[in-house]
Write a protein that holds these residues in place. Structure first.
Motif, PDB file in Angstrom:
ATOM      1  N   GLY A   1       1.113  -1.277  -0.307  1.00  0.00           N
ATOM      2  CA  GLY A   1      -0.332   0.001  -0.212  1.00  0.00           C
ATOM      3  C   GLY A   1       0.599   1.019   0.108  1.00  0.00           C
ATOM      4  N   ARG A   2       2.191   1.279   0.227  1.00  0.00           N
ATOM      5  CA  ARG A   2       3.382   2.778  -0.432  1.00  0.00           C
ATOM      6  C   ARG A   2       3.653   2.126  -1.257  1.00  0.00           C
ATOM      7  N   PRO A   3       3.145   2.498  -2.639  1.00  0.00           N
ATOM      8  CA  PRO A   3       4.172   2.498  -4.070  1.00  0.00           C
ATOM      9  C   PRO A   3       5.833   3.479  -3.899  1.00  0.00           C
ATOM     10  N   ASP A   4       5.500   4.201  -2.673  1.00  0.00           N
ATOM     11  CA  ASP A   4       7.289   5.495  -2.853  1.00  0.00           C
ATOM     12  C   ASP A   4       7.700   4.583  -1.734  1.00  0.00           C
ATOM     13  N   TRP A   5       7.688   2.801  -1.453  1.00  0.00           N
ATOM     14  CA  TRP A   5       8.829   2.280  -0.719  1.00  0.00           C
ATOM     15  C   TRP A   5       8.677   0.960  -1.069  1.00  0.00           C
ATOM     16  N   ASP A   6       8.460   0.951  -2.303  1.00  0.00           N
ATOM     17  CA  ASP A   6       8.832  -0.548  -3.398  1.00  0.00           C
ATOM     18  C   ASP A   6      10.146  -0.356  -3.180  1.00  0.00           C
ATOM     19  N   LEU A   7      10.724  -1.429  -2.554  1.00  0.00           N
ATOM     20  CA  LEU A   7      12.093  -1.895  -2.754  1.00  0.00           C
ATOM     21  C   LEU A   7      13.060  -2.186  -4.626  1.00  0.00           C
ATOM     22  N   GLU A   8      12.080  -1.501  -5.328  1.00  0.00           N
ATOM     23  CA  GLU A   8      11.844  -2.285  -6.288  1.00  0.00           C
ATOM     24  C   GLU A   8      13.281  -3.951  -6.445  1.00  0.00           C
ATOM     25  N   LEU A   9      12.945  -4.740  -6.031  1.00  0.00           N
ATOM     26  CA  LEU A   9      13.768  -5.960  -6.012  1.00  0.00           C
ATOM     27  C   LEU A   9      14.289  -6.006  -7.155  1.00  0.00           C
ATOM     28  N   GLY A  10      14.417  -5.953  -8.533  1.00  0.00           N
ATOM     29  CA  GLY A  10      14.766  -6.357  -9.538  1.00  0.00           C
ATOM     30  C   GLY A  10      15.949  -5.721  -9.813  1.00  0.00           C
ATOM     31  N   GLY A  11      15.773  -4.466  -8.968  1.00  0.00           N
ATOM     32  CA  GLY A  11      17.287  -3.795  -9.849  1.00  0.00           C
ATOM     33  C   GLY A  11      18.319  -3.440  -8.577  1.00  0.00           C
ATOM     34  N   PHE A  12      19.594  -3.532  -9.094  1.00  0.00           N
ATOM     35  CA  PHE A  12      20.639  -2.968  -8.695  1.00  0.00           C
ATOM     36  C   PHE A  12      20.692  -2.010  -7.282  1.00  0.00           C
ATOM     37  N   ALA A  13      21.182  -1.984  -6.060  1.00  0.00           N
ATOM     38  CA  ALA A  13      21.413  -1.074  -5.125  1.00  0.00           C
ATOM     39  C   ALA A  13      22.252  -0.252  -4.928  1.00  0.00           C
ATOM     40  N   SER A  14      21.831   1.172  -4.529  1.00  0.00           N
ATOM     41  CA  SER A  14      22.877   2.022  -4.815  1.00  0.00           C
ATOM     42  C   SER A  14      24.282   1.921  -4.550  1.00  0.00           C
ATOM     43  N   LEU A  15      25.602   2.664  -4.711  1.00  0.00           N
ATOM     44  CA  LEU A  15      26.874   2.608  -5.052  1.00  0.00           C
ATOM     45  C   LEU A  15      27.124   2.432  -3.920  1.00  0.00           C
ATOM     46  N   GLU A  16      26.253   3.228  -3.088  1.00  0.00           N
ATOM     47  CA  GLU A  16      26.806   2.710  -0.813  1.00  0.00           C
ATOM     48  C   GLU A  16      26.642   1.482  -0.832  1.00  0.00           C
ATOM     49  N   ALA A  17      25.464   0.592  -1.158  1.00  0.00           N
ATOM     50  CA  ALA A  17      25.375  -0.422  -1.289  1.00  0.00           C
ATOM     51  C   ALA A  17      26.356  -1.323  -1.413  1.00  0.00           C
ATOM     52  N   GLN A  18      26.849  -0.989  -2.251  1.00  0.00           N
ATOM     53  CA  GLN A  18      27.145  -2.303  -3.422  1.00  0.00           C
ATOM     54  C   GLN A  18      28.797  -1.821  -3.183  1.00  0.00           C
ATOM     55  N   VAL A  19      29.476  -0.772  -2.469  1.00  0.00           N
ATOM     56  CA  VAL A  19      30.354  -0.780  -1.555  1.00  0.00           C
ATOM     57  C   VAL A  19      30.374  -1.250  -0.257  1.00  0.00           C
ATOM     58  N   ALA A  20      29.119  -1.562   0.197  1.00  0.00           N
ATOM     59  CA  ALA A  20      29.082  -2.459   1.800  1.00  0.00           C
ATOM     60  C   ALA A  20      29.496  -3.735   1.274  1.00  0.00           C
TER      61      ALA A  20
END
Length: 401
Positions: free
Chosen positions: A187-206
């Motif tokens: 019910g919160r489309p603005d909180w879709d985690l977009e599970l099919g895409g890559f995360a931020s560069l910050e997440a990739q760095v982690a």
């Protein structure tokens, strides 16, 4: 992006996440006067109960075996330091990279991979178990520190990084353990985690900082434990040439200092490789924004092919000579038996749990009961699991209850 000087360390790059444009928190909160949204996330993670428990959880060795082996806590701090350094060099948000790095192991059960393997087996019919999903459960549900919400109410970007730091996860949504993530924030489309895409560069760095840290500390701990020797490592890809360089530069150095200097240098070699490969990929893909990062066809933060080949050789050596050493196998066997016996007993008799956990497990729904028991066991430290098993199975422990 200026291809001649693609990064300005310490300054925000166009593809960096920015806390002022964050998608916010699932439960809205007033902004902090003293911290950015991502710095606030980091602080909440550090103050969480799950984070403190990491001091009593280990990956290869059991926590009571010695004070000098890495725990999940010291490992997480090392990952955070490497992630923050990479983020600084790449012009990314350092607080976000650090927050994701500090959170990445919160869902690990006691006894490392042996504990995870046993909980996966026990939960096979009751919703499954995955430590990444358990981390998600910790930060969105299990931590109970705030009256207004469950979990830590982290920013969207931090939650996304926790879930997707190793890459897209949409291919895993058929697995029972991952289905809870797909239904999160309905019910919160603005909180879709977009599970099919890559995360931020910050997440990739982690994520890549995790690889750098554990490969180096497993070498360090393996030598300290006596499972590995410097002589054996001299013939192993990646670490072998580094050891040769240390001996060439410091021919009279003792074994302890050789080990420490080699590990320090190997971290540096891997960090420099990541920076060079990341710069190459960002330029090749013409990445100019966070949207470009998420729409990319592959991770932008990565090791070079040559480094991956070297790492492959090192990991094969560690697997054969350390992770499957008979001493480690004995620990794994004991750990799995402890968790298996506890799990089966508590599922059958939930009233022996502490009251707050018994209330959750006292249900006729086998999936809900199994999940409650799994959450209880996954939160244990190594030492607590050993002691709880003793209290549950040994009559002479009755006075310890």
């Amino acid at each position: 992006m200026d291809q001649a000087t693609p990064f300005q360390p310490g300054l925000k790059a166009p593809f960096a996440e920015r806390p002022e444009t964050s998608r916010g928190r699932l439960t809205p909160e007033p902004a902090s006067r003293t911290r950015s949204a991502f710095a606030r996330d980091r602080d909440r993670i550090i103050h969480s109960t799950a984070f403190r428990r990491l001091k009593g959880k280990t990956q290869v060795f059991v926590a009571h075996e010695g004070d000098h082996y890495r725990t999940r806590l010291t490992h997480s701090l090392e990952v955070a330091q490497i992630a923050r350094s990479l983020a600084h060099a790449l012009g990314l948000d350092q607080d976000l990279a650090e927050a994701i790095a500090l959170a990445h192991d919160l869902g690990h059960p006691p006894f490392g991979h042996a504990g995870e393997d046993e909980l996966q087996a026990r939960m096979a019919l009751w919703g499954g178990f995955d430590h990444n999903v358990q981390t998600f459960r910790v930060v969105t549900k299990l931590e109970a520190r705030y009256p207004a919400f469950d979990g830590l109410n982290l920013s969207w970007e931090t939650v996304e990084g926790v879930v997707k730091h190793n890459g897209p996860v949409d291919h895993r949504l058929d697995e029972p353990a991952w289905q809870a993530i797909a239904g999160y924030a309905a019910g919160r489309p603005d909180w879709d985690l977009e599970l099919g895409g890559f995360a931020s560069l910050e997440a990739q760095v982690a994520a890549i900082a995790d690889d750098i840290a554990y490969n180096n500390h497993d070498v360090d701990d393996g030598v300290q434990s006596g499972l590995l020797s410097l002589e054996e490592l001299s013939e192993v890809p990646l670490i072998g040439p580094v050891l040769a360089g240390v001996r060439r530069d410091w021919p009279h150095l003792d074994a302890r200092m050789i080990r420490l200097e080699a590990v320090r240098r190997m971290i540096g070699v891997m960090v420099e490789d990541v920076l060079a490969e990341t710069e190459r990929r960002l330029a090749e893909a013409k990445v100019q924004s966070v949207q470009d990062v998420r729409a990319a066809k592959r991770s932008m933060v990565a090791f070079s092919p040559a480094m991956l080949a070297e790492l492959g050789g090192l990991r094969r050596f560690l697997f054969e000579r350390m992770y499957r050493h008979y001493r480690v196998n004995r620990i794994r066997s004991q750990a799995r038996r402890i968790l298996a016996e506890m799990f089966d007993l508590v599922v059958a008799e939930p009233d022996i749990l502490p009251p707050e956990w018994a209330a959750r497990a006292r249900t006729d729904d086998p999936v809900r009961r199994g999940r409650a028991v799994c959450d209880y066991i996954a939160g244990m430290t190594d030492r607590f699991a050993i002691e709880e098993h003793r209290r549950l199975f040994n009559l002479d422990s009755a006075l310890d209850l």
